[in-house]
Motif scaffolding. Sequence first.
Motif, PDB file in Angstrom:
ATOM      1  N   PHE A   1       0.843  -1.201   0.000  1.00 49.03           N
ATOM      2  CA  PHE A   1       0.000   0.000   0.000  1.00 49.03           C
ATOM      3  C   PHE A   1       0.878   1.252   0.000  1.00 49.03           C
ATOM      4  O   PHE A   1       0.662   2.187  -0.758  1.00 49.03           O
ATOM      5  CB  PHE A   1      -0.916   0.016   1.238  1.00 49.03           C
ATOM      6  N   ILE A   2       1.890   1.254   0.870  1.00 47.83           N
ATOM      7  CA  ILE A   2       2.755   2.434   0.991  1.00 47.83           C
ATOM      8  C   ILE A   2       3.539   2.657  -0.300  1.00 47.83           C
ATOM      9  O   ILE A   2       3.614   3.777  -0.812  1.00 47.83           O
ATOM     10  CB  ILE A   2       3.688   2.278   2.209  1.00 47.83           C
ATOM     11  N   ASP A   3       4.090   1.583  -0.853  1.00 44.37           N
ATOM     12  CA  ASP A   3       4.897   1.726  -2.075  1.00 44.37           C
ATOM     13  C   ASP A   3       4.079   2.252  -3.241  1.00 44.37           C
ATOM     14  O   ASP A   3       4.609   2.870  -4.157  1.00 44.37           O
ATOM     15  CB  ASP A   3       5.536   0.382  -2.454  1.00 44.37           C
ATOM     16  N   SER A   4       2.754   2.002  -3.213  1.00 39.98           N
ATOM     17  CA  SER A   4       1.940   2.460  -4.342  1.00 39.98           C
ATOM     18  C   SER A   4       1.145   3.722  -3.995  1.00 39.98           C
ATOM     19  O   SER A   4       0.289   4.136  -4.766  1.00 39.98           O
ATOM     20  CB  SER A   4       0.999   1.338  -4.794  1.00 39.98           C
ATOM     21  N   GLY A   5       1.424   4.325  -2.831  1.00 43.15           N
ATOM     22  CA  GLY A   5       0.786   5.603  -2.482  1.00 43.15           C
ATOM     23  C   GLY A   5      -0.659   5.469  -2.056  1.00 43.15           C
ATOM     24  O   GLY A   5      -1.394   6.450  -2.014  1.00 43.15           O
ATOM     25  N   ARG A   6      -1.094   4.235  -1.737  1.00 41.64           N
ATOM     26  CA  ARG A   6      -2.480   4.039  -1.285  1.00 41.64           C
ATOM     27  C   ARG A   6      -2.520   3.969   0.236  1.00 41.64           C
ATOM     28  O   ARG A   6      -1.507   3.708   0.874  1.00 41.64           O
ATOM     29  CB  ARG A   6      -3.043   2.724  -1.843  1.00 41.64           C
ATOM     30  N   LEU A   7      -3.715   4.147   0.790  1.00 43.30           N
ATOM     31  CA  LEU A   7      -3.844   4.052   2.242  1.00 43.30           C
ATOM     32  C   LEU A   7      -3.887   2.590   2.682  1.00 43.30           C
ATOM     33  O   LEU A   7      -4.534   1.756   2.031  1.00 43.30           O
ATOM     34  CB  LEU A   7      -5.130   4.744   2.710  1.00 43.30           C
ATOM     35  N   VAL A   8      -3.231   2.303   3.768  1.00 42.29           N
ATOM     36  CA  VAL A   8      -3.301   0.983   4.389  1.00 42.29           C
ATOM     37  C   VAL A   8      -4.743   0.836   4.927  1.00 42.29           C
ATOM     38  O   VAL A   8      -5.338   1.826   5.373  1.00 42.29           O
ATOM     39  CB  VAL A   8      -2.266   0.898   5.547  1.00 42.29           C
ATOM     40  N   PRO A   9      -5.340  -0.376   4.858  1.00 42.32           N
ATOM     41  CA  PRO A   9      -6.740  -0.508   5.295  1.00 42.32           C
ATOM     42  C   PRO A   9      -6.982   0.022   6.711  1.00 42.32           C
ATOM     43  O   PRO A   9      -6.140  -0.143   7.609  1.00 42.32           O
ATOM     44  CB  PRO A   9      -6.982  -2.022   5.237  1.00 42.32           C
ATOM     45  N   ASP A  10      -8.154   0.647   6.887  1.00 43.76           N
ATOM     46  CA  ASP A  10      -8.509   1.264   8.171  1.00 43.76           C
ATOM     47  C   ASP A  10      -8.339   0.306   9.348  1.00 43.76           C
ATOM     48  O   ASP A  10      -7.826   0.684  10.399  1.00 43.76           O
ATOM     49  CB  ASP A  10      -9.975   1.737   8.133  1.00 43.76           C
ATOM     50  N   SER A  11      -8.781  -0.942   9.188  1.00 48.04           N
ATOM     51  CA  SER A  11      -8.752  -1.879  10.324  1.00 48.04           C
ATOM     52  C   SER A  11      -7.323  -2.047  10.857  1.00 48.04           C
ATOM     53  O   SER A  11      -7.105  -2.096  12.068  1.00 48.04           O
ATOM     54  CB  SER A  11      -9.323  -3.230   9.910  1.00 48.04           C
ATOM     55  N   VAL A  12      -6.357  -2.098   9.945  1.00 46.88           N
ATOM     56  CA  VAL A  12      -4.955  -2.308  10.356  1.00 46.88           C
ATOM     57  C   VAL A  12      -4.440  -1.084  11.113  1.00 46.88           C
ATOM     58  O   VAL A  12      -3.880  -1.197  12.211  1.00 46.88           O
ATOM     59  CB  VAL A  12      -4.048  -2.563   9.114  1.00 46.88           C
ATOM     60  N   VAL A  13      -4.668   0.097  10.544  1.00 45.89           N
ATOM     61  CA  VAL A  13      -4.102   1.308  11.152  1.00 45.89           C
ATOM     62  C   VAL A  13      -4.818   1.652  12.460  1.00 45.89           C
ATOM     63  O   VAL A  13      -4.182   2.060  13.444  1.00 45.89           O
ATOM     64  CB  VAL A  13      -4.052   2.479  10.130  1.00 45.89           C
ATOM     65  N   ILE A  14      -6.112   1.428  12.512  1.00 40.23           N
ATOM     66  CA  ILE A  14      -6.858   1.764  13.743  1.00 40.23           C
ATOM     67  C   ILE A  14      -6.373   0.890  14.904  1.00 40.23           C
ATOM     68  O   ILE A  14      -6.105   1.399  15.999  1.00 40.23           O
ATOM     69  CB  ILE A  14      -8.385   1.628  13.521  1.00 40.23           C
ATOM     70  N   ASP A  15      -6.212  -0.404  14.671  1.00 37.95           N
ATOM     71  CA  ASP A  15      -5.728  -1.293  15.749  1.00 37.95           C
ATOM     72  C   ASP A  15      -4.322  -0.890  16.201  1.00 37.95           C
ATOM     73  O   ASP A  15      -4.008  -0.906  17.391  1.00 37.95           O
ATOM     74  CB  ASP A  15      -5.705  -2.760  15.282  1.00 37.95           C
ATOM     75  N   MET A  16      -3.482  -0.531  15.222  1.00 38.70           N
ATOM     76  CA  MET A  16      -2.104  -0.149  15.550  1.00 38.70           C
ATOM     77  C   MET A  16      -2.102   1.116  16.433  1.00 38.70           C
ATOM     78  O   MET A  16      -1.365   1.190  17.430  1.00 38.70           O
ATOM     79  CB  MET A  16      -1.331   0.087  14.245  1.00 38.70           C
ATOM     80  N   VAL A  17      -2.926   2.092  16.085  1.00 41.94           N
ATOM     81  CA  VAL A  17      -2.974   3.341  16.857  1.00 41.94           C
ATOM     82  C   VAL A  17      -3.571   3.092  18.247  1.00 41.94           C
ATOM     83  O   VAL A  17      -3.066   3.603  19.251  1.00 41.94           O
ATOM     84  CB  VAL A  17      -3.763   4.436  16.091  1.00 41.94           C
ATOM     85  N   LYS A  18      -4.621   2.275  18.294  1.00 40.20           N
ATOM     86  CA  LYS A  18      -5.244   1.931  19.589  1.00 40.20           C
ATOM     87  C   LYS A  18      -4.190   1.353  20.525  1.00 40.20           C
ATOM     88  O   LYS A  18      -4.087   1.758  21.687  1.00 40.20           O
ATOM     89  CB  LYS A  18      -6.314   0.861  19.358  1.00 40.20           C
ATOM     90  N   ASP A  19      -3.395   0.412  20.042  1.00 47.12           N
ATOM     91  CA  ASP A  19      -2.350  -0.224  20.869  1.00 47.12           C
ATOM     92  C   ASP A  19      -1.341   0.813  21.360  1.00 47.12           C
ATOM     93  O   ASP A  19      -0.922   0.798  22.507  1.00 47.12           O
ATOM     94  CB  ASP A  19      -1.576  -1.287  20.071  1.00 47.12           C
TER      95      ASP A  19
END
Length: 215
Positions: free
Chosen positions: A53-71
């Motif tokens: 996702f990062i290499d192609s300039g797209r957003l990483v899926p919400d579920s992944v980033v939200i859990d990471m930030v919550k932790d």
Amino acid sequence: MPNFVLFGAPGAGKGTLAGKIKSFSPVVHISTGDLFRANIKGDTPIGKEAKSFIDSGRLVPDSVVIDMVKDRIAQDDVKQNGFMLDGFPRTLDQSKALSNIASLDVVVVIDIPKEDLKNRILGRYSCPKCGKIYNIYNDELKPKIEGKCDTCTNTELTHRSDDNEETFEKRWNTYLSQSEEVINYYSETAGLVQKIDGRKTMSYTEEELKQILRI
Ligand code: AP5
């Protein structure tokens, strides 16, 4: 403890501003881009999922980033000192999820025209040891010795793999498609959004920043 968000386009200066704030406040800097890059470096499951996702300039899926930030927000240093989020939230769903985790004091929106961003992205280098951000096209932000960190002796600066012209265009378009609804969401709360001029972020004094951040 203060909780705030630094919001802006790719290259707007979120990380640079966070570095300035860290020099006078213990508030914890949480950059989702940095967390993903550390996970990619460590070859973790999150890193493996985020890389394409990062290499192609797209957003990483919400579920992944939200859990990471919550932790990250649940950790003791954040409980003690508050947080400044850099690069999160970026979508309406992320904004709503954040509202369920923590309350915010300020959302700083860094305003900057697209024409200023390309050189910032293409000229950006950073120190892999201390995280300091440089720009080779800006005399004030250049390293003293070409390619080396000013403070970490002999450490070679690195250039991000997504800091190229093609990926920048995609990141910019992603930002354009998501930013309005995030800003509108926060604008519903009177006084929460503070707009600042991205061309002037380097010249804000400590006092001015404390006023903007209400700390
Ligand atoms: P991320 O790392 O967050 O990248 P970004 O948002 O594109 O922001 P940047 O880090 O590029 O810019 P910045 O605003 O911090 O600018 P900086 O201070 O470095 O995200 C990367 C990727 O991860 C995303 O594309 C996505 O795939 C994924 N991701 C991250 N968060 C996510 C999320 N929440 N959801 C889903 N996916 C997510 O400054 C840039 C340059 O300008 C530097 O060289 C600096 O020296 C220079 N500069 C700074 N201020 C000034 C100034 N005032 N004048 C002149 N030059 C300046």
